[in-house]
Write a protein that holds these residues in place. Structure first.
Motif, PDB file in Angstrom:
ATOM      1  N   GLU A  47       0.801  -1.214   0.000  1.00  0.00           N
ATOM      2  CA  GLU A  47       0.000   0.000   0.000  1.00  0.00           C
ATOM      3  C   GLU A  47       0.838   1.270   0.000  1.00  0.00           C
ATOM      4  O   GLU A  47       0.287   2.368  -0.060  1.00  0.00           O
ATOM      5  CB  GLU A  47      -0.927   0.004   1.222  1.00  0.00           C
ATOM      6  CG  GLU A  47      -1.944  -1.123   1.213  1.00  0.00           C
ATOM      7  CD  GLU A  47      -2.659  -1.286   2.540  1.00  0.00           C
ATOM      8  OE1 GLU A  47      -3.863  -1.624   2.511  1.00  0.00           O
ATOM      9  OE2 GLU A  47      -2.025  -1.085   3.603  1.00  0.00           O
ATOM     10  N   GLY A  48       2.164   1.152   0.113  1.00  0.00           N
ATOM     11  CA  GLY A  48       3.018   2.322   0.168  1.00  0.00           C
ATOM     12  C   GLY A  48       3.368   2.859  -1.207  1.00  0.00           C
ATOM     13  O   GLY A  48       3.241   2.153  -2.216  1.00  0.00           O
ATOM     14  N   PHE A  49       3.845   4.104  -1.252  1.00  0.00           N
ATOM     15  CA  PHE A  49       4.171   4.669  -2.563  1.00  0.00           C
ATOM     16  C   PHE A  49       5.393   4.010  -3.180  1.00  0.00           C
ATOM     17  O   PHE A  49       5.506   3.924  -4.400  1.00  0.00           O
ATOM     18  CB  PHE A  49       4.305   6.201  -2.497  1.00  0.00           C
ATOM     19  CG  PHE A  49       5.512   6.751  -1.784  1.00  0.00           C
ATOM     20  CD1 PHE A  49       6.759   6.808  -2.392  1.00  0.00           C
ATOM     21  CD2 PHE A  49       5.384   7.293  -0.510  1.00  0.00           C
ATOM     22  CE1 PHE A  49       7.848   7.351  -1.747  1.00  0.00           C
ATOM     23  CE2 PHE A  49       6.471   7.853   0.141  1.00  0.00           C
ATOM     24  CZ  PHE A  49       7.714   7.877  -0.473  1.00  0.00           C
ATOM     25  N   GLU A  50       6.294   3.483  -2.350  1.00  0.00           N
ATOM     26  CA  GLU A  50       7.422   2.743  -2.923  1.00  0.00           C
ATOM     27  C   GLU A  50       6.958   1.425  -3.533  1.00  0.00           C
ATOM     28  O   GLU A  50       7.501   0.991  -4.558  1.00  0.00           O
ATOM     29  CB  GLU A  50       8.500   2.518  -1.864  1.00  0.00           C
ATOM     30  CG  GLU A  50       9.222   3.795  -1.457  1.00  0.00           C
ATOM     31  CD  GLU A  50      10.318   3.579  -0.445  1.00  0.00           C
ATOM     32  OE1 GLU A  50      11.086   4.524  -0.213  1.00  0.00           O
ATOM     33  OE2 GLU A  50      10.417   2.466   0.126  1.00  0.00           O
ATOM     34  N   ASN A  51       5.965   0.783  -2.930  1.00  0.00           N
ATOM     35  CA  ASN A  51       5.376  -0.417  -3.542  1.00  0.00           C
ATOM     36  C   ASN A  51       4.778  -0.096  -4.896  1.00  0.00           C
ATOM     37  O   ASN A  51       4.961  -0.838  -5.875  1.00  0.00           O
ATOM     38  CB  ASN A  51       4.284  -0.999  -2.653  1.00  0.00           C
ATOM     39  CG  ASN A  51       4.754  -1.407  -1.277  1.00  0.00           C
ATOM     40  OD1 ASN A  51       4.152  -1.023  -0.278  1.00  0.00           O
ATOM     41  ND2 ASN A  51       5.815  -2.181  -1.197  1.00  0.00           N
ATOM     42  N   LYS A  52       4.049   1.016  -4.972  1.00  0.00           N
ATOM     43  CA  LYS A  52       3.385   1.398  -6.218  1.00  0.00           C
ATOM     44  C   LYS A  52       4.402   1.740  -7.306  1.00  0.00           C
ATOM     45  O   LYS A  52       4.232   1.359  -8.476  1.00  0.00           O
ATOM     46  CB  LYS A  52       2.465   2.599  -5.990  1.00  0.00           C
ATOM     47  CG  LYS A  52       1.445   2.429  -4.881  1.00  0.00           C
ATOM     48  CD  LYS A  52       0.502   1.262  -5.115  1.00  0.00           C
ATOM     49  CE  LYS A  52      -0.565   1.200  -4.022  1.00  0.00           C
ATOM     50  NZ  LYS A  52      -1.422   0.000  -4.151  1.00  0.00           N
ATOM     51  N   ILE A  53       5.450   2.436  -6.930  1.00  0.00           N
ATOM     52  CA  ILE A  53       6.474   2.799  -7.918  1.00  0.00           C
ATOM     53  C   ILE A  53       7.240   1.558  -8.364  1.00  0.00           C
ATOM     54  O   ILE A  53       7.566   1.409  -9.543  1.00  0.00           O
ATOM     55  CB  ILE A  53       7.414   3.874  -7.344  1.00  0.00           C
ATOM     56  CG1 ILE A  53       6.640   5.188  -7.165  1.00  0.00           C
ATOM     57  CG2 ILE A  53       8.625   4.087  -8.242  1.00  0.00           C
ATOM     58  CD1 ILE A  53       7.397   6.261  -6.414  1.00  0.00           C
ATOM     59  N   ALA A  54       7.502   0.637  -7.432  1.00  0.00           N
ATOM     60  CA  ALA A  54       8.167  -0.616  -7.807  1.00  0.00           C
ATOM     61  C   ALA A  54       7.324  -1.386  -8.820  1.00  0.00           C
ATOM     62  O   ALA A  54       7.863  -1.932  -9.799  1.00  0.00           O
ATOM     63  CB  ALA A  54       8.412  -1.475  -6.569  1.00  0.00           C
ATOM     64  N   VAL A  88      17.153  -4.354  -5.194  1.00  0.00           N
ATOM     65  CA  VAL A  88      16.974  -2.905  -5.234  1.00  0.00           C
ATOM     66  C   VAL A  88      16.250  -2.426  -3.984  1.00  0.00           C
ATOM     67  O   VAL A  88      15.313  -3.064  -3.502  1.00  0.00           O
ATOM     68  CB  VAL A  88      16.210  -2.470  -6.510  1.00  0.00           C
ATOM     69  CG1 VAL A  88      14.861  -3.160  -6.615  1.00  0.00           C
ATOM     70  CG2 VAL A  88      16.019  -0.962  -6.558  1.00  0.00           C
ATOM     71  N   VAL A  89      16.723  -1.312  -3.443  1.00  0.00           N
ATOM     72  CA  VAL A  89      16.053  -0.605  -2.349  1.00  0.00           C
ATOM     73  C   VAL A  89      15.411   0.629  -2.954  1.00  0.00           C
ATOM     74  O   VAL A  89      16.076   1.399  -3.655  1.00  0.00           O
ATOM     75  CB  VAL A  89      17.043  -0.214  -1.234  1.00  0.00           C
ATOM     76  CG1 VAL A  89      16.335   0.570  -0.131  1.00  0.00           C
ATOM     77  CG2 VAL A  89      17.709  -1.455  -0.659  1.00  0.00           C
ATOM     78  N   MET A  90      14.127   0.851  -2.683  1.00  0.00           N
ATOM     79  CA  MET A  90      13.378   1.869  -3.406  1.00  0.00           C
ATOM     80  C   MET A  90      13.624   3.293  -2.929  1.00  0.00           C
ATOM     81  O   MET A  90      13.264   4.240  -3.612  1.00  0.00           O
ATOM     82  CB  MET A  90      11.877   1.568  -3.306  1.00  0.00           C
ATOM     83  CG  MET A  90      11.455   0.284  -3.992  1.00  0.00           C
ATOM     84  SD  MET A  90      11.853   0.270  -5.768  1.00  0.00           S
ATOM     85  CE  MET A  90      10.830   1.621  -6.351  1.00  0.00           C
ATOM     86  N   GLY A  91      14.229   3.481  -1.771  1.00  0.00           N
ATOM     87  CA  GLY A  91      14.450   4.837  -1.296  1.00  0.00           C
ATOM     88  C   GLY A  91      15.729   4.962  -0.508  1.00  0.00           C
ATOM     89  O   GLY A  91      15.791   4.566   0.662  1.00  0.00           O
ATOM     90  N   VAL A  92      16.774   5.508  -1.122  1.00  0.00           N
ATOM     91  CA  VAL A  92      18.027   5.796  -0.428  1.00  0.00           C
ATOM     92  C   VAL A  92      18.452   7.217  -0.784  1.00  0.00           C
ATOM     93  O   VAL A  92      18.171   7.688  -1.887  1.00  0.00           O
ATOM     94  CB  VAL A  92      19.158   4.814  -0.811  1.00  0.00           C
ATOM     95  CG1 VAL A  92      18.807   3.388  -0.415  1.00  0.00           C
ATOM     96  CG2 VAL A  92      19.474   4.881  -2.292  1.00  0.00           C
ATOM     97  N   PRO A  93      19.117   7.909   0.122  1.00  0.00           N
ATOM     98  CA  PRO A  93      19.626   9.235  -0.233  1.00  0.00           C
ATOM     99  C   PRO A  93      20.661   9.119  -1.352  1.00  0.00           C
ATOM    100  O   PRO A  93      21.553   8.260  -1.297  1.00  0.00           O
ATOM    101  CB  PRO A  93      20.271   9.734   1.062  1.00  0.00           C
ATOM    102  CG  PRO A  93      19.643   8.914   2.138  1.00  0.00           C
ATOM    103  CD  PRO A  93      19.380   7.570   1.525  1.00  0.00           C
ATOM    104  N   HIS A  94      20.542   9.944  -2.348  1.00  0.00           N
ATOM    105  CA  HIS A  94      21.514   9.932  -3.430  1.00  0.00           C
ATOM    106  C   HIS A  94      22.882  10.286  -2.848  1.00  0.00           C
ATOM    107  O   HIS A  94      23.022  11.246  -2.087  1.00  0.00           O
ATOM    108  CB  HIS A  94      21.135  10.935  -4.519  1.00  0.00           C
ATOM    109  CG  HIS A  94      21.939  10.794  -5.756  1.00  0.00           C
ATOM    110  ND1 HIS A  94      23.022  11.579  -6.040  1.00  0.00           N
ATOM    111  CD2 HIS A  94      21.832   9.925  -6.785  1.00  0.00           C
ATOM    112  CE1 HIS A  94      23.540  11.220  -7.193  1.00  0.00           C
ATOM    113  NE2 HIS A  94      22.834  10.212  -7.661  1.00  0.00           N
ATOM    114  N   GLY A  95      23.886   9.471  -3.208  1.00  0.00           N
ATOM    115  CA  GLY A  95      25.205   9.648  -2.639  1.00  0.00           C
ATOM    116  C   GLY A  95      25.490   8.724  -1.469  1.00  0.00           C
ATOM    117  O   GLY A  95      26.602   8.718  -0.949  1.00  0.00           O
ATOM    118  N   TYR A  96      24.502   7.942  -1.041  1.00  0.00           N
ATOM    119  CA  TYR A  96      24.703   6.989   0.052  1.00  0.00           C
ATOM    120  C   TYR A  96      25.780   5.998  -0.359  1.00  0.00           C
ATOM    121  O   TYR A  96      25.666   5.305  -1.377  1.00  0.00           O
ATOM    122  CB  TYR A  96      23.385   6.292   0.361  1.00  0.00           C
ATOM    123  CG  TYR A  96      23.411   5.343   1.528  1.00  0.00           C
ATOM    124  CD1 TYR A  96      24.090   5.652   2.699  1.00  0.00           C
ATOM    125  CD2 TYR A  96      22.739   4.132   1.469  1.00  0.00           C
ATOM    126  CE1 TYR A  96      24.101   4.780   3.782  1.00  0.00           C
ATOM    127  CE2 TYR A  96      22.727   3.254   2.540  1.00  0.00           C
ATOM    128  CZ  TYR A  96      23.414   3.585   3.693  1.00  0.00           C
ATOM    129  OH  TYR A  96      23.421   2.718   4.756  1.00  0.00           O
TER     130      TYR A  96
END
Length: 286
Positions: A47-54, A88-96
């Protein structure tokens, strides 16, 4: 046994060539590392937005979507992506530094969450009223005080009126991330300083009763980021997957932006793109 006919030989040759050219099953499956109870980002019900984008990206890549579920605690990257359970991890800070990141697909920051009826209109950590208001913060690290807002308040000696809320809660607690926003709505605290996607999502049911305003950079510590470019993260040696995902992010950008808007993710423009900030660090949700 008779030798195969020329027709059978041709079929055998084509079959062999096809097996060499066809992608392996792992390459046609998008395996996502995700938290089973971390709205608005992800949950087991997808139900999360990362699920939907995935799901959107998997469809674009003509790949089967699967999730490897694990709570986002210390060691999450090592025990999921690093262990090969997912790709793949759907949300990480760019540059991590622990992953290879795609170009970012959104930029967000922290937000002041206040009751609209009180017209507090807090816009800076230098507002003298913050010394007297009851302020809610998420405790997200081992010391419970490692977020940029916590540092900003502590540097001004604002500590006695801080109320900590767990980012994770008990196993039996549903949506613990939203408790801090409910506390503002119920009058338990005067305001909260919350990671933007969490603030926007959990404030939505309260309509106009809750005000969500962006937190600006801290004038006392300009080197500390309060906004982050968020990207997809893959293993450092998986350039091929990073490239495929980057291309898919570009193709599906309008749909992704629509999903983020539906979840009321506060978007900060511009997205930096492929040039990470030297001060980027892990945002509150990851």
């Amino acid at each position: 046994m008779h030798p195969p006919s020329s027709r059978n030989a041709a079929i055998a040759l084509l079959t062999a060539l096809f097996s060499l050219a066809a992608p392996a099953s792992a390459e046609t499956e998008l395996r996502v590392c995700a938290d089973p109870d971390n709205l608005p980002f992800s949950n087991r019900n997808q139900e999360g937005f990362e699920n939907k984008i995935a799901a959107l990206l998997a469809d674009d890549l003509q790949a089967k979507l699967s999730f490897y579920w694990q709570k986002q605690r210390q060691g999450f990257i090592r025990e999921t992506l690093g262990a090969g359970h997912c790709d793949v991890v759907m949300g990480v800070p760019h540059g991590y530094e622990r992953v290879r990141a795609t170009p970012p697909y959104y930029r967000s920051g922290y937000a002041f969450v206040t009751p609209a009826g009180r017209h507090l209109d807090i816009s800076s950590f230098d507002d003298p009223r913050l010394r007297d208001l009851k302020i809610g913060l998420h405790a997200i690290g081992n010391d419970g005080a490692n977020s940029p807002p916590a540092h900003a308040l502590a540097s001004r000696g604002i500590v006695e009126n801080i109320v900590g809320y767990s980012m994770w809660g008990e196993e039996s607690q549903a949506n613990p991330q939203g408790e801090i926003v409910s506390a503002v709505a119920n009058g338990e605290i005067d305001l909260a300083v919350v990671w933007g996607p969490i603030a926007g999502y959990f404030a939505k049911p309260y309509g106009n009763a809750i005000q969500v305003a962006p937190v600006p950079a801290d004038s006392a510590s300009p080197e500390m980021p309060f906004a982050f470019d968020i990207a997809l993260g893959v293993r450092k040696d998986d350039q091929a997957l990073a490239d495929r995902l980057a291309a898919s992010l570009t193709r599906k950008r309008p749909e992704i932006q629509a999903i983020l808007a539906a979840y009321r993710v506060p978007i900060i423009q511009p997205i930096v793109g492929s040039t990470p900030s030297a001060t980027d660090s892990v945002a509150a949700n990851h």
